[in-house]
Scaffold this motif. Structure first.
Motif, PDB file in Angstrom:
ATOM      1  N   PRO A   1       0.859  -1.211   0.000  1.00 21.21           N
ATOM      2  CA  PRO A   1       0.000   0.000   0.000  1.00 21.21           C
ATOM      3  C   PRO A   1       0.885   1.248   0.000  1.00 21.21           C
ATOM      4  CG  PRO A   1      -0.288  -1.297   1.966  1.00 21.21           C
ATOM      5  CD  PRO A   1       0.527  -2.099   0.989  1.00 21.21           C
ATOM      6  N   PRO A   2       0.761   2.451  -0.431  1.00 16.33           N
ATOM      7  CA  PRO A   2       1.708   3.528  -0.585  1.00 16.33           C
ATOM      8  C   PRO A   2       2.447   3.813   0.708  1.00 16.33           C
ATOM      9  CG  PRO A   2      -0.365   4.130  -1.626  1.00 16.33           C
ATOM     10  CD  PRO A   2      -0.598   2.861  -0.865  1.00 16.33           C
ATOM     11  N   GLY A   3       3.731   4.071   0.559  1.00 13.46           N
ATOM     12  CA  GLY A   3       4.522   4.444   1.702  1.00 13.46           C
ATOM     13  C   GLY A   3       5.124   3.278   2.458  1.00 13.46           C
ATOM     14  N   VAL A   4       4.809   2.047   2.063  1.00 13.61           N
ATOM     15  CA  VAL A   4       5.322   0.897   2.802  1.00 13.61           C
ATOM     16  C   VAL A   4       6.743   0.595   2.364  1.00 13.61           C
ATOM     17  CG1 VAL A   4       4.995  -1.556   3.267  1.00 13.61           C
ATOM     18  CG2 VAL A   4       3.013  -0.046   3.105  1.00 13.61           C
ATOM     19  N   ARG A   5       7.617   0.341   3.332  1.00 15.25           N
ATOM     20  CA  ARG A   5       9.005   0.016   3.029  1.00 15.25           C
ATOM     21  C   ARG A   5       9.099  -1.393   2.452  1.00 15.25           C
ATOM     22  NH1 ARG A   5      13.040   2.850   5.706  1.00 15.25           N
ATOM     23  NH2 ARG A   5      12.303   4.526   7.021  1.00 15.25           N
TER      24      ARG A   5
ATOM     25  N   PHE B   1       6.243  13.468   2.909  1.00 18.96           N
ATOM     26  CA  PHE B   1       7.213  14.541   2.687  1.00 18.96           C
ATOM     27  C   PHE B   1       6.500  15.850   2.368  1.00 18.96           C
ATOM     28  CE2 PHE B   1       9.673  10.744   2.073  1.00 18.96           C
ATOM     29  CZ  PHE B   1      10.912  11.068   2.604  1.00 18.96           C
ATOM     30  N   TYR B   2       6.790  16.863   3.177  1.00 19.46           N
ATOM     31  CA  TYR B   2       6.325  18.211   2.867  1.00 19.46           C
ATOM     32  C   TYR B   2       7.320  18.826   1.899  1.00 19.46           C
ATOM     33  CZ  TYR B   2       5.336  23.189   3.444  1.00 19.46           C
ATOM     34  OH  TYR B   2       5.062  24.513   3.202  1.00 19.46           O
ATOM     35  N   CYS B   3       6.880  19.043   0.662  1.00 23.46           N
ATOM     36  CA  CYS B   3       7.792  19.532  -0.377  1.00 23.46           C
ATOM     37  C   CYS B   3       7.013  20.404  -1.363  1.00 23.46           C
ATOM     38  CB  CYS B   3       8.447  18.351  -1.100  1.00 23.46           C
ATOM     39  SG  CYS B   3       9.684  18.822  -2.329  1.00 23.46           S
ATOM     40  N   PRO B   4       6.751  21.664  -0.992  1.00 22.29           N
ATOM     41  CA  PRO B   4       5.972  22.555  -1.859  1.00 22.29           C
ATOM     42  C   PRO B   4       6.821  23.137  -2.991  1.00 22.29           C
ATOM     43  CG  PRO B   4       6.637  23.724   0.110  1.00 22.29           C
ATOM     44  CD  PRO B   4       7.149  22.323   0.268  1.00 22.29           C
ATOM     45  N   LEU B   5       7.475  22.255  -3.731  1.00 21.11           N
ATOM     46  CA  LEU B   5       8.392  22.647  -4.791  1.00 21.11           C
ATOM     47  C   LEU B   5       8.031  21.902  -6.063  1.00 21.11           C
ATOM     48  CD1 LEU B   5      11.658  22.236  -2.681  1.00 21.11           C
ATOM     49  CD2 LEU B   5      10.545  24.414  -3.223  1.00 21.11           C
ATOM     50  N   GLU B   6       8.493  22.417  -7.195  1.00 22.82           N
ATOM     51  CA  GLU B   6       8.273  21.743  -8.468  1.00 22.82           C
ATOM     52  C   GLU B   6       8.924  20.367  -8.431  1.00 22.82           C
ATOM     53  OE1 GLU B   6       8.465  22.926 -13.208  1.00 22.82           O
ATOM     54  OE2 GLU B   6       9.852  23.864 -11.795  1.00 22.82           O
ATOM     55  N   ARG B   7       8.155  19.336  -8.799  1.00 25.30           N
ATOM     56  CA  ARG B   7       8.638  17.966  -8.686  1.00 25.30           C
ATOM     57  C   ARG B   7       8.514  17.234 -10.025  1.00 25.30           C
ATOM     58  NH1 ARG B   7       5.128  18.067  -3.953  1.00 25.30           N
ATOM     59  NH2 ARG B   7       3.725  16.586  -4.953  1.00 25.30           N
TER      60      ARG B   7
ATOM     61  N   GLY C   1      14.549  17.024  -6.271  1.00 22.50           N
ATOM     62  CA  GLY C   1      15.183  15.964  -7.038  1.00 22.50           C
ATOM     63  C   GLY C   1      15.809  14.903  -6.170  1.00 22.50           C
ATOM     64  N   CYS C   2      16.351  15.305  -5.019  1.00 22.07           N
ATOM     65  CA  CYS C   2      16.959  14.326  -4.107  1.00 22.07           C
ATOM     66  C   CYS C   2      15.908  13.362  -3.557  1.00 22.07           C
ATOM     67  CB  CYS C   2      17.672  15.046  -2.969  1.00 22.07           C
ATOM     68  SG  CYS C   2      19.328  15.639  -3.409  1.00 22.07           S
ATOM     69  N   ILE C   3      14.722  13.858  -3.258  1.00 26.00           N
ATOM     70  CA  ILE C   3      13.665  12.967  -2.775  1.00 26.00           C
ATOM     71  C   ILE C   3      13.320  11.934  -3.840  1.00 26.00           C
ATOM     72  CG2 ILE C   3      11.254  12.827  -2.022  1.00 26.00           C
ATOM     73  CD1 ILE C   3      11.570  15.639  -0.847  1.00 26.00           C
ATOM     74  N   ALA C   4      13.114  12.398  -5.072  1.00 21.51           N
ATOM     75  CA  ALA C   4      12.750  11.480  -6.157  1.00 21.51           C
ATOM     76  C   ALA C   4      13.839  10.450  -6.399  1.00 21.51           C
ATOM     77  CB  ALA C   4      12.479  12.282  -7.426  1.00 21.51           C
TER      78      ALA C   4
ATOM     79  N   ALA D   1       7.606   3.718  -2.066  1.00 20.52           N
ATOM     80  CA  ALA D   1       6.393   4.376  -2.553  1.00 20.52           C
ATOM     81  C   ALA D   1       6.125   5.562  -1.634  1.00 20.52           C
ATOM     82  CB  ALA D   1       5.214   3.412  -2.549  1.00 20.52           C
ATOM     83  N   ILE D   2       6.619   6.724  -2.020  1.00 18.68           N
ATOM     84  CA  ILE D   2       6.568   7.874  -1.118  1.00 18.68           C
ATOM     85  C   ILE D   2       5.254   8.629  -1.240  1.00 18.68           C
ATOM     86  CG2 ILE D   2       9.059   8.157  -0.988  1.00 18.68           C
ATOM     87  CD1 ILE D   2       8.854  10.306  -3.106  1.00 18.68           C
ATOM     88  N   ARG D   3       4.943   9.352  -0.175  1.00 15.33           N
ATOM     89  CA  ARG D   3       3.753  10.197  -0.124  1.00 15.33           C
ATOM     90  C   ARG D   3       4.185  11.643   0.109  1.00 15.33           C
ATOM     91  NH1 ARG D   3       1.493   8.383   5.012  1.00 15.33           N
ATOM     92  NH2 ARG D   3       3.679   7.836   5.418  1.00 15.33           N
ATOM     93  N   PHE D   4       3.403  12.565  -0.418  1.00  9.23           N
ATOM     94  CA  PHE D   4       3.645  13.980  -0.188  1.00  9.23           C
ATOM     95  C   PHE D   4       2.467  14.584   0.572  1.00  9.23           C
ATOM     96  CE2 PHE D   4       6.368  13.165  -3.871  1.00  9.23           C
ATOM     97  CZ  PHE D   4       7.550  13.757  -3.450  1.00  9.23           C
TER      98      PHE D   4
END
Length: 386
Positions: free
Chosen positions: A16-20, A38-44, A329-332, A357-360
């Motif tokens: 399910p999303p976010g699971v390691r 992840f709080y990331c209010p930036l262009e992704r 970019g580092c997060i991705a 599977a990361i979540r924002f």
């Protein structure tokens, strides 16, 4: 540096999303089953259009120098996905310069893996000794202070090409960025050698240096042909913004890379473990504290970047945009790198399709806009108020 350590650095690396990802039989993460949002209010989602070509050419270069001594080491070297890192934090610009930066990253990750190997030979003295020799080689590739071998020959090739490609000020920036990385690595090694965790303020002041933020951002400007005047680039507000970006990236890396080093004793010096020691809690219980501090700095980063954009010329706007690409970019990249998603202390070989599977989230976990009670960070906030 011991003779064996010098031979290792000059030639092949030690071993399910976010699971390691948690295949049956593998120990679970101390941080819990899910990464925090992840709080990331930036262009992704940006990536350089030449990413695949750059990756293929970089791997050809690695193989040409025989950087990895066997197929297993090669697999783990490529699992860093250094080409993906380079192409996501610098999603536009000159492909040849991007290739050179990518090759530097593969090489630097080989050094990083040696430093993090947990080997008895990799003490503070070895890390410092190698760092000084590396810096002198970057400043003058003819000094011959590193032992011959694939790693050294690849380094000398990189240094010669970097001297040809960068102007004097860019080269000085790159050298200073490398010094940050090596000083941070030496400081972390020294802290690990004491068997105790550093104080939180000490860690946030010096730990993120090992991330090599200015090492990367120099190439970001070179690839895009962005040349800010020194008095702008080195101004206190932009310096604070750069340090804030480096802190966020370092905090994120401490989350993504935690499992990779969780076998080490004493425990790895990272933000989660430092907070766990300070608060006398488990690593899982320290995660919200780490994320809260990281999010407060991200709020500061976005506010200060917006302030600096006001009245900025095109060169400065381009640089401010690049700082956002660096963080997002580092997060991705980290979410896709088998180096982190299928770590070596759990897998015999990296799993090519492993990823987080990361979540924002649109809301920071800590909504306070004022500075934290940490002198090493608090000074950044004055540039938002002024």
């Amino acid at each position: 540096m011991t003779a064996h350590a010098a031979a290792s650095l000059g030639g092949a690396r030690p071993s399910p999303p976010g699971v390691r990802p948690s295949p049956p039989g593998l120990r679970p993460s101390r941080l819990g089953a899910r990464l925090p949002a992840f709080y990331c209010p930036l262009e992704r989602g940006l990536v350089h259009p030449a990413a695949k070509e750059v990756e293929a050419r970089a791997v050809e270069w690695l193989d040409g120098f025989g950087l990895y001594p066997d197929p297993v080491e090669r697999a783990w070297g490529l699992a860093t996905r250094s080409a993906d890192f380079s192409s996501r934090i610098i999603p536009s610009g000159n492909a040849e310069a991007l290739l050179l930066f990518t090759q530097w990253n593969y090489w630097a990750n080989a050094v990083d893996d040696w430093q993090d190997s947990g080997s008895d030979e990799v003490g503070t003295d070895a890390v410092v000794e190698h760092g000084v020799r590396l810096l002198r080689t970057i400043e003058d590739p003819g000094v011959s202070v590193l032992p011959d071998g694939p790693m050294t020959r690849a380094l000398v090739d990189l240094v010669h090409r970097t001297h040809a490609a960068l102007g004097p000020f860019e080269l000085r920036r790159f050298t200073e960025g490398t010094r940050d990385w090596l000083l941070g690595a030496a400081w972390r090694a020294a802290q690990a050698g004491t068997g105790t965790m550093p104080a939180l303020n000490d860690f946030v002041a010096m730990g993120p240096l090992a991330n090599g933020t200015r090492f990367s951002l120099t190439w970001s400007d070179v690839v895009r042909g962005n040349r800010l005047p020194p008095d702008v680039l080195c101004s206190p507000p932009l310096t604070a913004l750069t340090d804030a970006a480096g802190f966020v990236v370092s905090a994120d890396n401490d989350l993504f890379s935690y499992d990779k080093d969780d076998h080490l004793e004493p425990r790895e010096v990272n933000l989660v473990n430092v907070l766990a020691a300070q608060e006398d809690c488990s690593p899982a219980e320290a995660v919200p504290l780490a994320v809260g501090l990281r999010d407060r700095v991200m709020v500061l980063f976005t506010a200060l970047r917006t302030r600096l954009e006001q009245g900025a010329d095109e060169e400065l706007r381009c640089h401010l945009s690049a700082l956002g690409h660096y963080v997002a970019g580092c997060i991705a990249w980290q979410s896709r790198a088998p180096r982190y998603a299928s770590p070596r202390n759990r897998f015999e070989l990296p799993q090519a399709q492993a990823r987080f599977a990361i979540r924002f989230t649109d809301v920071p976990s800590d909504t306070r806009t004022g500075p934290p009670d940490l002198p090493a960070l608090a000074s950044w906030w004055r540039w938002v108020r002024n």
